[in-house]
Structures are given as C-alpha cells and as structure tokens.
Design a protein around this motif. Structure first.
Motif, mmCIF file in Angstrom:
data_model
loop_
_atom_site.group_PDB
_atom_site.id
_atom_site.type_symbol
_atom_site.label_atom_id
_atom_site.label_comp_id
_atom_site.label_asym_id
_atom_site.label_seq_id
_atom_site.Cartn_x
_atom_site.Cartn_y
_atom_site.Cartn_z
ATOM 1 N N PRO A 1 -12.066 120.640 -79.857
ATOM 2 C CA PRO A 1 -11.547 120.165 -81.146
ATOM 3 C C PRO A 1 -11.110 118.701 -81.083
ATOM 4 C CG PRO A 1 -9.893 121.483 -80.035
ATOM 5 C CD PRO A 1 -11.128 121.553 -79.188
ATOM 6 N N MET A 2 -12.074 117.818 -80.801
ATOM 7 C CA MET A 2 -11.860 116.372 -80.867
ATOM 8 C C MET A 2 -13.029 115.778 -81.639
ATOM 9 S SD MET A 2 -12.713 115.229 -76.945
ATOM 10 C CE MET A 2 -14.349 115.438 -76.223
ATOM 11 N N ASN A 3 -12.817 114.659 -82.276
ATOM 12 C CA ASN A 3 -13.846 114.093 -83.132
ATOM 13 C C ASN A 3 -14.999 113.477 -82.357
ATOM 14 O OD1 ASN A 3 -12.425 114.795 -85.446
ATOM 15 N ND2 ASN A 3 -11.327 112.852 -85.517
ATOM 16 N N ARG A 4 -14.662 112.705 -81.318
ATOM 17 C CA ARG A 4 -15.668 111.968 -80.572
ATOM 18 C C ARG A 4 -15.512 112.233 -79.084
ATOM 19 N NH1 ARG A 4 -17.578 106.665 -82.437
ATOM 20 N NH2 ARG A 4 -17.096 106.349 -84.640
ATOM 21 N N GLY A 5 -16.611 112.058 -78.380
ATOM 22 C CA GLY A 5 -16.550 112.025 -76.933
ATOM 23 C C GLY A 5 -17.297 113.136 -76.245
ATOM 24 N N ILE A 6 -17.784 112.831 -75.039
ATOM 25 C CA ILE A 6 -18.409 113.817 -74.165
ATOM 26 C C ILE A 6 -17.863 113.582 -72.754
ATOM 27 C CG2 ILE A 6 -20.554 114.538 -73.028
ATOM 28 C CD1 ILE A 6 -22.050 113.880 -75.571
ATOM 29 N N LEU A 7 -17.503 114.660 -72.101
ATOM 30 C CA LEU A 7 -17.138 114.629 -70.692
ATOM 31 C C LEU A 7 -18.033 115.621 -69.972
ATOM 32 C CD1 LEU A 7 -13.689 114.397 -69.019
ATOM 33 C CD2 LEU A 7 -15.318 116.154 -68.251
ATOM 34 N N ALA A 8 -18.823 115.105 -69.016
ATOM 35 C CA ALA A 8 -19.741 115.938 -68.250
ATOM 36 C C ALA A 8 -19.284 116.003 -66.809
ATOM 37 C CB ALA A 8 -21.160 115.371 -68.321
ATOM 38 N N SER A 9 -19.223 117.219 -66.265
ATOM 39 C CA SER A 9 -18.851 117.440 -64.869
ATOM 40 C C SER A 9 -20.034 118.078 -64.153
ATOM 41 C CB SER A 9 -17.635 118.363 -64.772
ATOM 42 O OG SER A 9 -16.521 117.828 -65.466
ATOM 43 N N ALA A 10 -20.483 117.429 -63.081
ATOM 44 C CA ALA A 10 -21.606 117.954 -62.303
ATOM 45 C C ALA A 10 -21.127 118.365 -60.924
ATOM 46 C CB ALA A 10 -22.704 116.907 -62.184
ATOM 47 N N TRP A 11 -21.318 119.633 -60.585
ATOM 48 C CA TRP A 11 -21.001 120.141 -59.248
ATOM 49 C C TRP A 11 -22.266 120.071 -58.412
ATOM 50 C CZ3 TRP A 11 -18.423 121.803 -63.514
ATOM 51 C CH2 TRP A 11 -17.025 121.868 -63.424
ATOM 52 N N LEU A 12 -22.186 119.373 -57.267
ATOM 53 C CA LEU A 12 -23.382 119.049 -56.503
ATOM 54 C C LEU A 12 -23.182 119.322 -55.019
ATOM 55 C CD1 LEU A 12 -23.918 115.559 -58.187
ATOM 56 C CD2 LEU A 12 -25.055 117.696 -58.824
ATOM 57 N N ASP A 13 -24.271 119.671 -54.347
ATOM 58 C CA ASP A 13 -24.288 119.761 -52.891
ATOM 59 C C ASP A 13 -24.805 118.436 -52.344
ATOM 60 O OD1 ASP A 13 -23.435 122.326 -53.178
ATOM 61 O OD2 ASP A 13 -25.112 123.262 -52.132
ATOM 62 N N VAL B 1 -18.244 110.090 -68.712
ATOM 63 C CA VAL B 1 -17.817 110.151 -70.112
ATOM 64 C C VAL B 1 -18.521 109.074 -70.921
ATOM 65 C CG1 VAL B 1 -15.529 111.104 -69.589
ATOM 66 C CG2 VAL B 1 -15.823 108.626 -69.689
ATOM 67 N N LEU B 2 -18.801 109.411 -72.170
ATOM 68 C CA LEU B 2 -19.279 108.432 -73.141
ATOM 69 C C LEU B 2 -18.886 108.895 -74.539
ATOM 70 C CD1 LEU B 2 -21.911 109.902 -74.552
ATOM 71 C CD2 LEU B 2 -23.176 108.867 -72.686
ATOM 72 N N ASP B 3 -19.002 107.997 -75.494
ATOM 73 C CA ASP B 3 -18.778 108.314 -76.902
ATOM 74 C C ASP B 3 -20.104 108.796 -77.476
ATOM 75 O OD1 ASP B 3 -18.769 107.923 -79.825
ATOM 76 O OD2 ASP B 3 -16.823 106.988 -79.540
ATOM 77 N N ASN B 4 -20.143 110.038 -77.942
ATOM 78 C CA ASN B 4 -21.410 110.618 -78.389
ATOM 79 C C ASN B 4 -22.023 109.904 -79.582
ATOM 80 O OD1 ASN B 4 -19.006 112.093 -79.622
ATOM 81 N ND2 ASN B 4 -20.639 112.823 -80.970
ATOM 82 N N LEU B 5 -21.189 109.346 -80.471
ATOM 83 C CA LEU B 5 -21.736 108.651 -81.640
ATOM 84 C C LEU B 5 -22.168 107.231 -81.314
ATOM 85 C CD1 LEU B 5 -19.354 109.754 -84.549
ATOM 86 C CD2 LEU B 5 -21.665 110.572 -84.038
ATOM 87 N N CYS B 6 -21.557 106.629 -80.286
ATOM 88 C CA CYS B 6 -21.893 105.250 -79.958
ATOM 89 C C CYS B 6 -22.920 105.220 -78.822
ATOM 90 C CB CYS B 6 -20.632 104.452 -79.633
ATOM 91 S SG CYS B 6 -20.907 102.660 -79.695
#
Length: 342
Positions: A237-249, A307-312
């Motif tokens: 429930p936020m207007n903007r933004g994406i946070l992606a977490s990658a679990w890697l070996d 992280v990035l701004d999904n609209l920008c």
C-alpha cells in the motif's frame, strides 16, 4: 533545435509522469496529448498537479498531425498499443511503454498475453529498452520497447551476475515488492483504499506473472542456455516504488565487486557499500536505481536488493532516457532531478 513530442495515452499514470519529466526538459516540447475517453479536456482537469503548465488539450489519436512530430511516446495498454503503432507513419520515432514489443518471439507474446500479436513485423524491428544494456541499438532504433518495471528492477540486479557467471543459475529466487501505481489508473476493486490499505499480498503466484517472459528471454540469451528464475511479486500500500530482493548462491564479495565494476560509470545506477541496502524512499520520483549486497549467515549465499521508482526509471523516465538517445541528445538530459524525500 527543439524536438516536438506527442504523448499517446496521456491520461494514465505513465502519461502524466512523462508530462512531469518533459515539462523541464530543455530540448523537448509537447505538441500533442491524447486520451480517447477524455478527448477535449484540458490536462489540468485530468491531473490538477499539472495545472501550472501550458499544455495542449487532450485529443483523439486520429486528430494528431504526426508530420509535425519528431517522436511519440505511446503510453497505451498492451494490445491497444500494437494496433495503434502499426498504423502510425513508418518514419516516426516511437518509444512504446506497453508490453507489446518487449518479447521478440511472437509465440512467447501469445503465451504470456493470451492472444496473437497484431504487428509481428514491428515486433522483430523493436529494440528492447533496457537502456544501460542496449544503448547502441537504441540510438539507431525507430521503435523502442520499454521494459516492464518489475523486469527492469530484476534485470539491473541480476544481469551482470549472469554475465559474469558468479552465481548458480538454477537457484535464483527473486522476491519483489511494488507500489500500487504499477497496476495502472483503471478502477479495480482490489486497489480501493479499504481493500489495499494496512495490508499486503502476493500475486501472480506459481510463475504466472507476465514479466517472467522478459526474464526468460533476456537471462537465457545472456547465459546461452535456459534460465528460469523463481519470481514472486507482492503488492504494497504505497503509491510508488519497487524493492526487489534476490537470494543467490555465490560469493557475496564477488557479487558486490561485479556489480560495482559494471555500474561504476553509469549515471543512474549506484551500488552501495558492501553490507548496505537501499529503501524505495531513496529513489522516489527519480530516474535512479540503488543496489545493495549483503552476505548471508550461510557461507556462499548472498542477498542483493535493488530499488527504483516504477513510474520513473521503471517506465517514463526510462522512456525519456531512450528518447534522448534516439534523438541524438545526451542520455541524462532532463533526468538528473534529485529524488523526493520524505
């Protein structure tokens, strides 16, 4: 010479974001704004936050004089976009923000979007719009296909690692949190304030999210073999933004070094000191991407957060970045504004 710009689909979120960015662009002038259902209305009545700007009224696409346009941004829904673009002048430069030209294989498009592509000749012409990895092709392109915002975020944190061969390609888990504007401006029951506020939810489970088509296409091409990641998006429930977490070996220090080396010369991509991770607040309203790497308590495992701004950067900012290249301008023109905080 000032470049004349049209925005098709200016009444949606990405269209409004394009107007916001172009309002201070020193080399672009908006000459046409379209919105089929809101044709005839001033932009100020559709988006009051733009009322201080001198903008053309919204019109229908068939009312635009494309002979007087240098480049068109197409911010229309998928399926609609391909139908419109195939009838536009063949000498017109276009940046498409929809999903219609992202996938090179017509069969892949039909698989992920549930219908045959209506302009397969243009599908093969389009250049994939992940700027930092396709900029030479973008400079020479007539039609550029903007990436999905989720797909862009995941690729920024994973592409260099796949290229360097420093992670296990069969054990990539990508968990993504995204703001509600990524779902567009159309009314949807699950996006009402009472339905979304104070909670979160996973969606497109079991490998059904359409941006997986982009991950499959791009990662497999880089690796020279099939790469299929596990990907789960969550709606916040936020207007903007994406946070992606990658679990890697892979070795965390090596992963951090690869990302630092790949992005050290990039204007918009910043890798944080090892052990530091970013927040969506750090990039809100901007064209920047922040990436952090931390080690896990289990040796040989790492967490990479982007992280990035999904609209920008995830959509309209990326589109302007690509348009700058297509029109022979410095890539960063009009895009170096600082993030908005708080």
């Amino acid at each position: 010479m000032t470049k004349r710009i049209a925005i098709l689909g200016a009444s949606g979120y990405t269209g409004a974001e394009l107007v916001r960015l172009l309002a201070t662009h020193p080399e672009f002038r908006i000459v046409a704004l379209t919105g089929e259902r809101k044709a005839g209305q001033p932009m100020a009545s559709v988006f009051p936050f733009l009322r201080h700007l001198d903008l053309p009224d919204l019109c229908r696409i068939d009312e635009v004089d494309f002979a007087s346009v240098d480049l068109a941004f197409c911010a229309l829904p998928h399926a609609t976009s391909q139908a419109v673009i195939k009838d536009l002048p063949r000498n017109l430069k276009i940046v498409d923000l929809s999903a219609d030209f992202r996938l090179r294989d017509p069969a892949a498009y039909e698989k992920w979007y549930g219908q045959p592509h209506a302009a397969p000749d243009l599908q093969t012409e389009a250049v994939y719009g992940l700027t930092e990895f396709y900029r030479d092709d973008i400079r020479a392109a007539r039609l550029v296909a903007g990436t999905g915002c989720n797909a862009a975020t995941g690729q920024y944190i994973l592409r260099p690692l796949i290229e360097a061969g420093c992670i296990d390609l069969d054990r990539i888990i990508l968990d993504l949190k995204c703001g509600v504007s990524g779902a567009g401006r159309s009314l949807k029951e699950n996006l009402l304030h009472a339905e979304l506020s104070e909670g979160t939810q996973a969606y497109a489970l079991g490998g059904t999210h359409r941006h997986l088509g982009e991950f499959d296409q791009e990662f497999s091409a880089i690796a020279g073999r099939e790469v299929r990641i596990q990907f789960t998006p969550h709606l916040l429930p936020m207007n903007r933004g994406i946070l992606a977490s990658a679990w890697l070996d892979g070795d965390p220090q090596r992963i951090h070094a690869v990302l630092m080396d790949r992005y050290c010369a990039e204007s918009f991509l910043h890798v944080l000191p090892f052990g530091t991770t970013p927040s969506t607040h750090d990039v809100r309203g901007s064209n920047f991407v922040h990436i952090g790497v931390v080690g896990d308590r289990i040796p040989g495992r790492a967490l990479v957060v982007g992280v990035l701004d999904n609209l920008c950067k995830g959509s309209s900012g990326q589109a302007v970045q690509n348009a700058n290249l297509m029109l022979g301008l410095p890539e960063t023109t009009g895009l170096m504004g600082a993030p908005v905080f708080p």
